[in-house]
Design a protein around this motif. Sequence first.
Motif, short mmCIF file in Angstrom:
data_model
loop_
_atom_site.label_atom_id
_atom_site.label_comp_id
_atom_site.label_asym_id
_atom_site.label_seq_id
_atom_site.Cartn_x
_atom_site.Cartn_y
_atom_site.Cartn_z
N ASN A 128 -38.67 40.16 -35.53
CA ASN A 128 -37.01 39.48 -35.29
C ASN A 128 -36.39 39.70 -36.78
O ASN A 128 -35.19 40.00 -36.61
CB ASN A 128 -37.36 37.97 -35.12
N LEU A 129 -37.01 39.52 -37.72
CA LEU A 129 -36.31 39.47 -38.89
C LEU A 129 -36.07 40.85 -39.49
O LEU A 129 -34.61 40.81 -39.73
CB LEU A 129 -37.24 38.65 -39.91
N LEU A 130 -36.66 41.93 -39.33
CA LEU A 130 -36.55 42.99 -39.81
C LEU A 130 -35.99 44.11 -38.73
O LEU A 130 -35.32 45.12 -39.04
CB LEU A 130 -37.52 43.66 -40.37
N GLU A 131 -36.16 43.80 -37.42
CA GLU A 131 -35.75 45.04 -36.39
C GLU A 131 -34.66 44.57 -35.59
O GLU A 131 -34.14 45.45 -34.80
CB GLU A 131 -37.22 45.23 -35.67
N THR A 132 -34.32 43.27 -35.27
CA THR A 132 -33.45 42.88 -34.28
C THR A 132 -31.90 42.61 -35.06
O THR A 132 -31.78 42.27 -36.11
CB THR A 132 -33.98 41.51 -33.63
N ASP A 133 -30.98 42.98 -34.06
CA ASP A 133 -29.67 42.70 -34.64
C ASP A 133 -29.55 41.36 -35.04
O ASP A 133 -28.90 40.86 -36.16
CB ASP A 133 -28.69 42.94 -33.72
N GLU A 134 -29.95 40.35 -34.44
CA GLU A 134 -29.80 38.80 -34.81
C GLU A 134 -30.34 38.54 -36.22
O GLU A 134 -29.88 37.63 -36.86
CB GLU A 134 -30.42 37.98 -33.82
N SER A 164 -33.21 31.27 -29.30
CA SER A 164 -33.11 31.21 -27.65
C SER A 164 -34.42 30.12 -27.15
O SER A 164 -35.26 29.89 -28.07
CB SER A 164 -33.91 32.63 -27.33
N TRP A 165 -34.47 29.47 -26.16
CA TRP A 165 -35.32 28.49 -25.94
C TRP A 165 -36.57 28.86 -25.46
O TRP A 165 -37.82 28.16 -25.97
CB TRP A 165 -34.94 27.79 -24.39
N ASP A 166 -37.09 30.22 -25.03
CA ASP A 166 -38.36 30.69 -24.74
C ASP A 166 -38.48 32.03 -24.76
O ASP A 166 -39.27 32.68 -24.28
CB ASP A 166 -38.62 30.10 -23.21
N ALA A 167 -37.64 32.80 -25.77
CA ALA A 167 -37.91 34.23 -26.04
C ALA A 167 -39.37 34.31 -26.60
O ALA A 167 -39.87 35.33 -26.01
CB ALA A 167 -37.02 34.63 -27.26
N LYS A 174 -46.19 37.82 -21.45
CA LYS A 174 -46.06 38.99 -21.23
C LYS A 174 -47.32 40.01 -21.71
O LYS A 174 -47.78 40.79 -21.10
CB LYS A 174 -44.97 39.66 -21.57
N GLN A 175 -47.61 39.46 -22.97
CA GLN A 175 -48.66 40.32 -23.78
C GLN A 175 -49.99 39.78 -23.60
O GLN A 175 -51.03 40.15 -23.87
CB GLN A 175 -48.51 40.19 -25.34
N GLY A 176 -50.09 38.84 -22.38
CA GLY A 176 -51.46 38.49 -22.03
C GLY A 176 -51.89 37.07 -22.57
O GLY A 176 -53.24 36.79 -22.36
N TYR A 177 -51.26 36.43 -23.55
CA TYR A 177 -51.72 35.17 -24.29
C TYR A 177 -51.47 34.06 -23.29
O TYR A 177 -50.66 33.82 -22.40
CB TYR A 177 -51.15 34.81 -25.51
N SER A 178 -52.51 33.40 -22.92
CA SER A 178 -52.46 32.05 -22.24
C SER A 178 -51.78 30.91 -22.61
O SER A 178 -51.41 30.84 -23.84
CB SER A 178 -54.16 31.63 -22.14
N PRO A 179 -50.94 30.41 -21.66
CA PRO A 179 -50.21 29.34 -22.11
C PRO A 179 -50.97 28.25 -22.93
O PRO A 179 -50.44 27.43 -23.50
CB PRO A 179 -49.86 28.72 -20.62
N ASP A 180 -52.14 28.14 -22.28
CA ASP A 180 -53.05 26.93 -23.06
C ASP A 180 -53.33 27.08 -24.47
O ASP A 180 -53.17 26.45 -25.30
CB ASP A 180 -54.36 26.93 -22.43
N ARG A 209 -42.26 22.88 -17.85
CA ARG A 209 -41.29 23.76 -18.51
C ARG A 209 -41.66 23.96 -19.94
O ARG A 209 -42.18 23.11 -20.53
CB ARG A 209 -39.76 23.19 -18.73
N THR A 210 -41.89 25.16 -20.35
CA THR A 210 -42.37 25.83 -21.46
C THR A 210 -41.00 26.26 -22.34
O THR A 210 -40.25 26.84 -21.74
CB THR A 210 -43.19 26.91 -21.38
N PHE A 211 -41.02 25.89 -23.74
CA PHE A 211 -40.05 26.53 -24.45
C PHE A 211 -40.68 26.69 -26.16
O PHE A 211 -41.82 25.89 -26.13
CB PHE A 211 -38.83 25.54 -24.61
N ASP A 212 -40.17 27.28 -26.80
CA ASP A 212 -40.62 27.69 -28.01
C ASP A 212 -40.51 26.38 -29.19
O ASP A 212 -39.40 25.66 -29.01
CB ASP A 212 -39.84 28.87 -28.74
N ARG A 213 -41.37 26.09 -29.92
CA ARG A 213 -41.18 25.36 -30.92
C ARG A 213 -40.32 25.67 -31.95
O ARG A 213 -39.76 24.74 -32.35
CB ARG A 213 -42.65 24.99 -31.62
N PHE A 214 -40.27 26.90 -32.40
CA PHE A 214 -39.36 27.38 -33.46
C PHE A 214 -38.22 28.16 -32.88
O PHE A 214 -38.44 29.10 -32.13
CB PHE A 214 -40.16 28.23 -34.60
N ARG A 215 -36.98 27.80 -33.13
CA ARG A 215 -35.84 28.37 -32.56
C ARG A 215 -34.67 28.30 -33.82
O ARG A 215 -34.38 27.57 -34.20
CB ARG A 215 -35.29 27.62 -31.33
N ASN A 216 -34.27 29.43 -33.91
CA ASN A 216 -33.20 29.81 -34.96
C ASN A 216 -33.43 29.30 -36.19
O ASN A 216 -32.71 28.59 -36.93
CB ASN A 216 -31.88 29.23 -34.27
#
Length: 688
Positions: A128-134, A164-167, A174-180, A209-216
């Motif tokens: 995210n830091l080195l490859e995304t526009d954001e 983003s709330w859940d990026a 999507k990569q197969g890691y379990s929610p747990d 509802r699931t969302f990311d702990r770390f955002r922005n």
Amino acid sequence: MRIDPETVERIRQAADIADVIGDYVSLKKKGANLWACCPFHGEKTPSFSISPAKGIYKCFGCGKAGDSIRFIMDIEGLGYGEALRHLAKKYGIEIQETQLTDEQQLAQNERESLFIVLNYAKNYFQHNLLETDEGKSIAYPYFKERGFSDKTIKSFELGYSLESWDAFTKEALKQGYSPDILQKAGLTIVREQNTSPAEQGNEDSRNTRTFDRFRNRVIFPIHNVSGKVIAFGARILKTDKNQPKYLNSPETEVYHKSSILYGIYQAKNEIRTKDVCYLVEGYTDVVSLHQAGIHNVVASSGTSLTLEQIRLIARFTQNITVLYDGDAAGIKASLRGMDMILEEGLNVKLVVFPEGEDPDSYVQKIGSEAFVKHIEQNASDFITFKAELSLKEAGNDPFKRAEIIKDMVESISKIPDSIKRSVFFQKTASLMNIDENLLILESNKIQLNRVKQKEKDTKREDNRQRLSNDLPPGVSVSSGAEELMSFSEEDHAFFPESVPQANPVTEDKPVRSGLSYHEEECIRLLINYGSREVDPGLAPGITLMQYILSEIEGLEFKTPIYQRILLLCREKFIQGTVPELQYFLSHIDSEIQREAIDLATEKHTISEFWHKKHEIYVPTELDKLADMAFTNILRLKKANNEMNMAEIKAKLIQTNDAIEQEVLLTQFMQAKEVEKQIAKELGTVVVK
């Protein structure tokens, strides 16, 4: 997932025990072995021994023992396979792994799964830091403004979490890691959604509802000593009064914030080399100093200094220099943790920077050379620092000065080394213009009170435990009983009826039989010298194992672990092999391995100067191997025979049958004759 035996052996050969353990503690050579303070329990005097020749370690304090693989399993909390992979990565050994099946994936150790998903998250944040526009437009400029180079960013594996709330969660799923696992790693937060009143009784309608702990936020990965990512610290980039400036991962199975220091992985080698650790407060202080070429620096990550963190530093050095900001309130708050450093026997110095400056800003302002010079010129021992700081506040007030002196004596009394205490008493007496003997007298009172308090605490806990054991299941000790148990002996003198007098409690310690010691000695000889010729002059080609096994054929050991090792030796010998010492030291069965290490490790060794300097030759066990084996076998047979005689006696007492008594008497006389023959060989006297 199975690693083939050849690769396992390559890893064993490559994983030098001193090199592996040296990543975690500072080692000092003494004789043929290396010694260190044990990383598994707190201690001030080294009792952790490493034998490079045998490839094993053993702590004579807590009993931990093993080889390089076992050490990684114990220190990192890994399974056998993951420890092998850890060492393979360290030494560049390629491991061919087969694809995990669904069942294997589910059965995979949860702790190992946490490491895997945390490493994935680290790579995701870096991308995210080195490859995304954001990342390139928001987070990357922030690091550049702080003066961090691309090399530093990559060295500390810094990253960025998207606004983003859940990026992250979506991508990880999507990569197969379990929610747990994502939730247990502290990366994803799961909350139940509100449902309508009509749906609340329907279980199928309940969802989360699931969302990311770390955002922005910019991300600072937190590594353990071996370099594995175990958590994250995240700094917000927008001004938001409703959000904390810094947000850390929660406590997980692999992350305990009181036990880790930020930057320890990057700093450990330099701390060992420079023999001093610089302790700062924040992530950016560590990164800035590291970039300036000052690598022996770690941070407590915003938490109060803990005993576990102090002991972590003590693995690599006995010297700590605390670098404080110029903020007076912060200094006072941090001083409370310094007594713990003294109590652990470490040497602590303190440095304060000009008001408004912190290590990050100051090193960028004056450069690394001037920064190091500032530390050298301004570092003050803890007692002097505390005295000067307190005296400024006390002024000429005698009551405040008296309180300051008591506080300083309290700190000095915690230093375990008597010589260091004496030096600091002299210094304090000079600074405070007071008689040194008064300080020592006050210290003695403090230490005596500590001992008394410790005895009271121990007694109270013993009473609580005793009462708990006497209560029926499910019933706990009441607050009233706790209060009664807190009474001192003086209280009982005034209230003799208040607490019933308990009967003395004696601990039943397991008592080893003489037979057990003889079995141990037999196994020790087999493990250490089994492949050696028992007597090259009289019986060339006959190994000690062949000799012992033939002499005790049909004999079974009563101690379970020794019987297991004996059976292992017999099995290998029947197969035509005589296992070497290393076979036992690296055995996959941890109990056999631990016993082998105990029997192969010597706490004390004879100095080589006895022969080189004094020309005194001390025979080794190899010189008298035949005599040792012969004597041990006789004593082993003697102990078994005595046990047999005791059993016959017991049967004689119990039986009234004349025929059976006659048989038992015959057996007893035969055993008595055996006893006489063995005694004659051993040169002992048998009472007729």
